[in-house]
Scaffold this active site. Structure first.
Site, PDB file in Angstrom:
ATOM      1  N   LYS A 110       0.862  -1.192   0.000  1.00  0.00           N
ATOM      2  CA  LYS A 110       0.000   0.000   0.000  1.00  0.00           C
ATOM      3  C   LYS A 110       0.893   1.235   0.000  1.00  0.00           C
ATOM      4  CE  LYS A 110      -1.547   2.753   3.016  1.00  0.00           C
ATOM      5  NZ  LYS A 110      -1.419   4.011   2.216  1.00  0.00           N
TER       6      LYS A 110
ATOM      7  N   GLU B 181       9.682   0.618  10.813  1.00  0.00           N
ATOM      8  CA  GLU B 181      10.742   1.604  10.582  1.00  0.00           C
ATOM      9  C   GLU B 181      10.109   2.962  10.823  1.00  0.00           C
ATOM     10  OE1 GLU B 181      13.760   0.882  10.187  1.00  0.00           O
ATOM     11  OE2 GLU B 181      13.858  -1.098   9.254  1.00  0.00           O
TER      12      GLU B 181
ATOM     13  N   CYS C 167      14.128   9.792   7.422  1.00  0.00           N
ATOM     14  CA  CYS C 167      14.122   9.334   8.821  1.00  0.00           C
ATOM     15  C   CYS C 167      15.534   9.315   9.393  1.00  0.00           C
ATOM     16  CB  CYS C 167      13.478   7.968   8.905  1.00  0.00           C
ATOM     17  SG  CYS C 167      14.079   6.848   7.669  1.00  0.00           S
TER      18      CYS C 167
ATOM     19  N   GLU D 273      10.850  15.137  15.795  1.00  0.00           N
ATOM     20  CA  GLU D 273      11.264  14.971  14.404  1.00  0.00           C
ATOM     21  C   GLU D 273      10.525  16.012  13.555  1.00  0.00           C
ATOM     22  OE1 GLU D 273       9.877  11.498  12.140  1.00  0.00           O
ATOM     23  OE2 GLU D 273      11.952  11.293  11.512  1.00  0.00           O
TER      24      GLU D 273
END
Ligand code: NAD
Length: 457
Positions: A157, A232, A266, A359
């Site tokens: 997806k 992740e 990331c 983040e």
């Protein structure tokens, strides 16, 4: 078709609609799972050499289509053409690397009395892969290649915003002879298609890359069926620069370690920790490097940074730099259409500032001083994340001590590389669970079966 809705795919550098993609609903998802379940019974029994050959053909098809795939990613995700070419090459490399796996999924023979004991690395079944928008091609390939190699069937997806390269990879797999139903690409919304991967009993493994918030929900949901997950998630990685480092090189490379892909990475080294005695020297070297980052049209071969993915994401990134923030200096960004945001350096920054803790996933970096090695480790590890990081020093002993001391899964010394398809990749703490790439990824897509065979008469 029922339950589908249409999604306009936008070029983030121009804000123009490129195409419209149908998003699957629950009925389409269940139908795809049924096809994948049926295909699993035959795919797992394809002879290892034949599965390997099919994956090599798939890699060759991706190789032949690299320029097209790269152009799709430039248009859909605003990646620079240089990056997009690397990403298409990475997808090919990963598929080629795992094409060697079907013939090397070795079991063990364990000494026992009364017979022999052997183990098999069995596939898990249907694997649901949920991909974010920041690296649509590599992240899809990192999961689908080892999963297919180990005999699983896969449904990918893609993120709502960036479905185009994943759809193309699905077409290339079919062209290469991978049987129908073995690899399906199913564009859809996270809470619909992604969530169905979690709840559908015939999806036996979920791979999720994305935000830590959604990752936790996926893990909690998978617990209901004891469904294994690979996660992740986010990062807030430290780039630690000691006074004895090659300061010029550390400063020249630091912008690219955080502004690459407009900071939507990331592994972005979004906290630069500099030994106090060289803090001002480092900032003086960093400023021209940041101002020199070429931000603009991602189709231009010289461009080093493109736009952010969407207007909503730009608003989120901007919220970390409100008026009055301590902006030490900034790079440039084009005016006009496109979701542009200039490379931005924050200093001085308090350690409790949300720009230093959370983040940002955009081109914003915070620079802070540290006193000594212990202080550097304390600051580097004072985060819920643990994905990557860099250490700049000429002292080999210190490089190793600090590498062992940083709580993160992927570290580089005098370099900013995090990803090689031959080496394991994944996070400590709330950056993730499990490892992708390298030899380790196959563990995530197989389960060990033990068989004892009696030799008694
Ligand atoms: P996101 O978590 O919102 O979405 C990621 C994917 O999950 C998308 O495909 C989305 O449709 C799907 N999703 C959303 N809600 C869902 C739900 N309830 N159930 C199932 N699936 C759902 O993240 P994003 O905004 O697309 O990506 C940015 C984030 O991803 C950043 O925080 C970044 O740190 C993280 N990320 C981490 C890595 C890594 O390797 N560690 C890589 C890329 C991105």
């Amino acid at each position: 078709m029922t339950e589908t809705d249409l999604f306009e795919v936008v070029n983030p550098a121009t804000e123009e609609v490129i195409t419209t993609v149908e998003l699957a609903g629950l009925a389409e998802t269940d139908a795809a799972v049924a096809r994948a379940r049926a295909a699993f019974d035959t795919w797992r029994r394809v002879a290892p050499a034949d599965r390997a050959r099919l994956l090599r053909s798939f890699a060759a098809a991706v190789d032949a289509d690299r320029e097209h795939l790269a152009a799709l990613e430039v248009a859909n995700a605003g990646h620079t053409i240089g990056n997009a070419r690397w990403e298409a090459g990475n997808a090919r490399d990963v598929i080629e690397y795992y094409a060697a796996a079907p013939e090397r999924l070795l079991g063990r023979q364990i000494p026992v009395s009364g017979g022999i004991d052997v183990t098999f690395q069995e596939p898990i079944g249907v694997v649901g892969v949920i991909v974010p928008w920041n690296f649509p091609m590599p992240i899809a390939a990192w999961a689908l290649a080892p999963a297919l190699a180990a005999g699983n069937t896969v449904i990918v997806k893609p993120a709502e915003l960036t479905p185009l390269t994943a759809l193309r990879l699905g077409e290339l797999a079919l062209q290469a002879g991978i049987p129908e139903g073995v690899l399906q690409i199913l564009p859809g919304r996270g809470p619909v298609v992604g969530q169905r991967f979690v709840t559908h009993p015939d999806v036996r493994k979920v791979v999720f890359t994305g935000s830590t918030r959604v990752g936790k929900e996926i893990m909690a949901g998978c617990a209901a069926q004891v469904k294994p997950v690979t996660l992740e998630l986010g990062g807030k990685s430290a780039n630690i620069v000691f006074a004895d480092a090659d300061l010029a090189r550390a400063a020249a490379t630091a912008p690219y370690a955080v502004f690459d892909n407009a900071g939507q990475d990331c592994c972005a080294r979004s906290r630069i920790l500099v030994e106090a005695s060289v803090f001002e020297d480092f900032l003086a070297l960093l400023e021209p490097a940041v101002r020199g980052v070429r931000v603009g049209d991602p189709t231009d071969e010289k461009t080093e940074m493109g736009p952010l993915i969407s207007a909503a994401h730009r608003a989120r990134v901007s919220s970390y730099v409100p008026d009055g923030s301590a902006v030490a200096f900034r790079g440039s960004a084009p005016d006009g259409p496109g979701f542009w945001y200039p490379p931005t350096v924050l200093a001085p920054v308090r350690h409790d500032d949300r720009a230093f803790i959370e983040e940002i996933f955009g081109p914003v970096v915070a620079v802070v001083p540290f006193r000594d090695e212990q202080d550097a480790l304390r600051i580097a590890n004072a985060t819920e994340y643990g994905l990557s990081g860099s250490i700049w020093t000429r002292d080999v002993g210190r490089a190793l001590r600090v590498s062992r001391g940083v709580d993160a899964g992927n570290l580089s010394v005098n370099s900013h590389s995090s990803v090689r398809y031959t080496t394991p990749f994944g996070g400590f703490k709330q950056s993730g669970l499990g490892r992708e790439l390298g030899p380790d990824a196959l563990d995530a897509f197989t389960q060990t079966k033990n068989v004892f065979i009696s030799t008694e008469e």
